[in-house]
Motif scaffolding. Structure first.
Motif, PDB file in Angstrom:
ATOM      1  N   THR A  82       0.800  -1.133   0.065  1.00 44.25           N
ATOM      2  CA  THR A  82       0.058   0.006   0.059  1.00 44.25           C
ATOM      3  C   THR A  82       0.946   1.281  -0.231  1.00 44.25           C
ATOM      4  N   THR A  83       0.381   2.308  -0.712  1.00 47.44           N
ATOM      5  CA  THR A  83       1.343   3.430  -0.567  1.00 47.44           C
ATOM      6  C   THR A  83       0.379   4.677  -0.892  1.00 47.44           C
ATOM      7  N   LEU A  97      -7.975   1.312  -5.099  1.00 44.31           N
ATOM      8  CA  LEU A  97      -8.305   0.476  -4.282  1.00 44.31           C
ATOM      9  C   LEU A  97      -9.651  -0.363  -4.806  1.00 44.31           C
ATOM     10  N   LEU A 117      -1.401  -8.222   2.411  1.00 42.26           N
ATOM     11  CA  LEU A 117      -1.712  -6.875   2.389  1.00 42.26           C
ATOM     12  C   LEU A 117      -0.728  -6.271   3.285  1.00 42.26           C
ATOM     13  N   PHE A 119       1.124  -3.133   5.025  1.00 43.63           N
ATOM     14  CA  PHE A 119       1.044  -1.558   5.205  1.00 43.63           C
ATOM     15  C   PHE A 119       2.419  -1.075   6.039  1.00 43.63           C
ATOM     16  N   LEU A 138      -1.420  -1.051  -4.205  1.00 45.95           N
ATOM     17  CA  LEU A 138      -2.548  -0.361  -4.322  1.00 45.95           C
ATOM     18  C   LEU A 138      -2.456   1.142  -3.425  1.00 45.95           C
ATOM     19  N   THR A 139      -3.424   1.947  -4.171  1.00 44.72           N
ATOM     20  CA  THR A 139      -3.234   3.380  -3.150  1.00 44.72           C
ATOM     21  C   THR A 139      -4.894   3.550  -2.810  1.00 44.72           C
ATOM     22  N   ILE A 140      -5.248   4.295  -1.923  1.00 44.54           N
ATOM     23  CA  ILE A 140      -6.473   4.666  -1.530  1.00 44.54           C
ATOM     24  C   ILE A 140      -6.637   6.207  -2.327  1.00 44.54           C
ATOM     25  N   ALA A 158      -6.370   3.276   7.285  1.00 48.12           N
ATOM     26  CA  ALA A 158      -6.028   2.467   6.055  1.00 48.12           C
ATOM     27  C   ALA A 158      -6.486   1.110   5.854  1.00 48.12           C
ATOM     28  N   CYS A 162      -9.306  -0.790   3.449  1.00 46.83           N
ATOM     29  CA  CYS A 162      -8.869  -1.595   2.553  1.00 46.83           C
ATOM     30  C   CYS A 162      -9.697  -2.939   2.696  1.00 46.83           C
TER      31      CYS A 162
END
Length: 249
Positions: A82-83, A97, A117, A119, A138-140, A158, A162
């Motif tokens: 995640t980034t 996402l 996943l 973080f 993935l990014t939010i 976060a 997700c």
């Protein structure tokens, strides 16, 4: 989302230091039905101090601690980082996402699949070396305020966002792959033998800039090898090494 699919998704917190954030992540996992928490830390993480993990004692009690990302994801067939992106130069495919959720669910549909996943830490996120274990990121999506250079989300938030995206998706998105992706530990064994071949052929001496371990790992991951492919390719490389050894005699 079917219970067996929930069990194939691992939440991995890398270098998380704040016990409240670990607790918030565990609470989100409990609320959405996820059980497998893994923590990567060089020191004993403050799991027992995760005060915000109300009703998540089972998740905290079952959390596993690892010394490295490689160890934490060794049994996983898909590793997703995640980034918050920002101005960071990325060497991985990046998915928002919603799209990422569908891809994760598709992988989790396989009976022998496991998804990690990842973080990163509250301050720095995931390092480039840690990201090298990921197939993609993935990014939010977040609203960009003019006064903020790099919009990002609290670690616990976060994780919650997700996981919510995963459980809200329809089961029709879950179509198990016909061929199982190679686990991370299989990829690492492949990588070490591949590196040995490159050393024996002189490639690493001639092209050292292209031979960093993180670069080679990403090259292997982009190949998308399956668990069935690994022994075949390793047999091919062992034969190559044997042939080169015979040529020196």
């Amino acid at each position: 989302m079917r219970p067996e699919c929930l069990d194939r998704i691992m939440v991995v917190l890398v270098r998380a230091r704040n016990s409240n954030n670990i607790g918030a992540a565990a609470r989100a996992m409990h609320d959405f039905g996820f059980r497998h928490l893994r923590v990567v830390s060089e020191y004993l993480p403050p799991l027992e101090e995760a005060r915000s993990a109300v009703d998540a004692s089972e998740v905290i009690a079952g959390a596993r601690v690892f010394q490295s990302v490689a160890e934490a994801v060794s049994d996983c067939t898909l590793v997703v980082g995640t980034t918050a992106v920002g101005e960071r130069a990325l060497e991985h495919p990046l998915h928002a996402l919603a799209e990422a959720g569908e891809k994760i669910l598709a992988e989790a549909g396989g009976s022998s699949s496991r998804v990690a996943l990842l973080f990163g830490s509250e301050k720095t996120g995931l390092s480039n070396e840690e990201l090298s274990h990921c197939q993609w990121l993935l990014t939010i999506p977040m609203y960009e305020h003019e006064e903020m250079r790099h919009p990002s989300m609290n670690l616990g938030q976060a994780v919650a966002v997700c996981l919510y995206e995963l459980v809200r998706s329809k089961e029709s998105h879950i179509d198990g792959p016909t061929r199982e992706a190679a686990r991370a530990d299989e990829v690492e064994r492949f990588l070490q033998l591949f590196r040995q071949v490159l050393e024996e052929t002189g490639y690493i001496r001639r092209f050292p800039a292209n031979s960093r371990e993180a670069q080679l790992r990403q090259l292997v991951l982009r190949m998308g090898i399956t668990t069935e492919d690994v022994p075949v390719w390793m047999g091919v490389m062992r034969q190559m090494l044997w042939k080169m050894e015979q040529g020196r005699k």
